[in-house]
Design a protein around this motif. Structure first.
Motif, short mmCIF file in Angstrom:
data_model
loop_
_atom_site.label_atom_id
_atom_site.label_comp_id
_atom_site.label_asym_id
_atom_site.label_seq_id
_atom_site.Cartn_x
_atom_site.Cartn_y
_atom_site.Cartn_z
N UNK A 84 -20.26 2.94 36.84
CA UNK A 84 -20.44 2.38 35.50
C UNK A 84 -19.55 2.97 34.42
N UNK A 85 -18.43 3.59 34.84
CA UNK A 85 -17.54 4.24 33.87
C UNK A 85 -16.40 3.35 33.40
N UNK A 86 -16.07 2.34 34.20
CA UNK A 86 -14.99 1.43 33.81
C UNK A 86 -15.22 0.07 34.43
N UNK A 87 -14.51 -0.90 33.90
CA UNK A 87 -14.49 -2.26 34.46
C UNK A 87 -13.08 -2.58 34.88
N UNK A 88 -12.97 -3.20 36.06
CA UNK A 88 -11.67 -3.67 36.55
C UNK A 88 -11.70 -5.18 36.47
N UNK A 98 -4.39 -5.86 37.70
CA UNK A 98 -5.77 -5.46 37.43
C UNK A 98 -5.76 -4.55 36.20
N UNK A 99 -6.55 -4.93 35.21
CA UNK A 99 -6.67 -4.15 33.98
C UNK A 99 -7.92 -3.29 34.04
N UNK A 100 -7.83 -2.11 33.43
CA UNK A 100 -8.94 -1.15 33.44
C UNK A 100 -9.42 -0.91 32.02
N UNK A 101 -10.73 -1.06 31.84
CA UNK A 101 -11.33 -0.83 30.52
C UNK A 101 -12.54 0.08 30.69
N UNK A 102 -12.61 1.08 29.83
CA UNK A 102 -13.75 1.99 29.84
C UNK A 102 -15.01 1.27 29.38
N UNK A 103 -16.12 1.66 29.96
CA UNK A 103 -17.41 1.20 29.47
C UNK A 103 -17.87 2.21 28.40
N UNK A 104 -18.96 1.91 27.75
CA UNK A 104 -19.51 2.87 26.78
C UNK A 104 -19.84 4.18 27.48
N UNK A 105 -20.36 4.10 28.68
CA UNK A 105 -20.68 5.31 29.46
C UNK A 105 -19.41 6.11 29.76
N UNK A 106 -18.34 5.43 30.09
CA UNK A 106 -17.07 6.09 30.36
C UNK A 106 -16.50 6.77 29.12
N UNK A 107 -16.62 6.11 27.98
CA UNK A 107 -16.16 6.70 26.72
C UNK A 107 -17.01 7.91 26.35
#
Length: 149
Positions: A84-88, A98-107
């Motif tokens: 749950x730290x990022x979304x691909x 493939x793009x990588x974005x942090x989730x709130x949990x990752x931030x």
């Protein structure tokens, strides 16, 4: 005959490569309890450092930044996503990307990791200036080795 021509040149303790390798192992060992406290492995931590610097990058960009093969990152990134730290996501422009974005949990994990550099500094018993100079020398050595390969 120079020192590098003698048999001493082949002693393990005289090898720069071994000094770098064993120091890297020890650094990873030093980080281990810190990283366990936030549920990351050392390679995952390196990936998160890149994402904390610049969220929304591609797998190729993070691979370049970490000096590794994109294929070797895929399992690591899938694990970070499962945690749950990022979304691909596939790029809308090019589905091969493939793009990588942090989730709130990752931030939020970044806040917990902020103490790590001072812990390493304290453990090393070096000044910030000494560690910065050492890092600069290692980066310069890496660049020279890269040019030669």
């Amino acid at each position: 005959m120079s020192d590098f021509d003698s048999c001493d040149a082949l002693l393990l303790d005289n090898q720069l490569c071994f000094a770098l390798y064993s120091t890297s192992l020890q650094m990873t060992k030093t980080y281990k309890p810190l990283l366990q406290s936030i549920g990351l492995t050392y390679p995952q931590y390196l990936a998160m450092l890149v994402l904390w610097e610049r969220d929304g990058i591609t797998v190729g960009e993070i691979s370049t930044r970490l000096l590794t093969d994109p294929g070797s990152l895929t399992p690591l990134l899938k694990r970070l996503e499962a945690d749950g730290l990022l979304n691909r996501t596939r790029s809308s422009v090019d589905e091969r990307v493939v793009e990588l974005r942090l989730t709130d949990k990752g931030r939020a994990l970044q806040e917990q990791a902020r103490r790590f550099p001072s812990c390493i500094l304290q453990t090393s018993e070096h000044t910030p200036e000494q560690l910065a100079a050492l890092k600069e020398e290692l980066v310069a050595l890496r660049a020279k080795l890269h040019q030669a390969s």
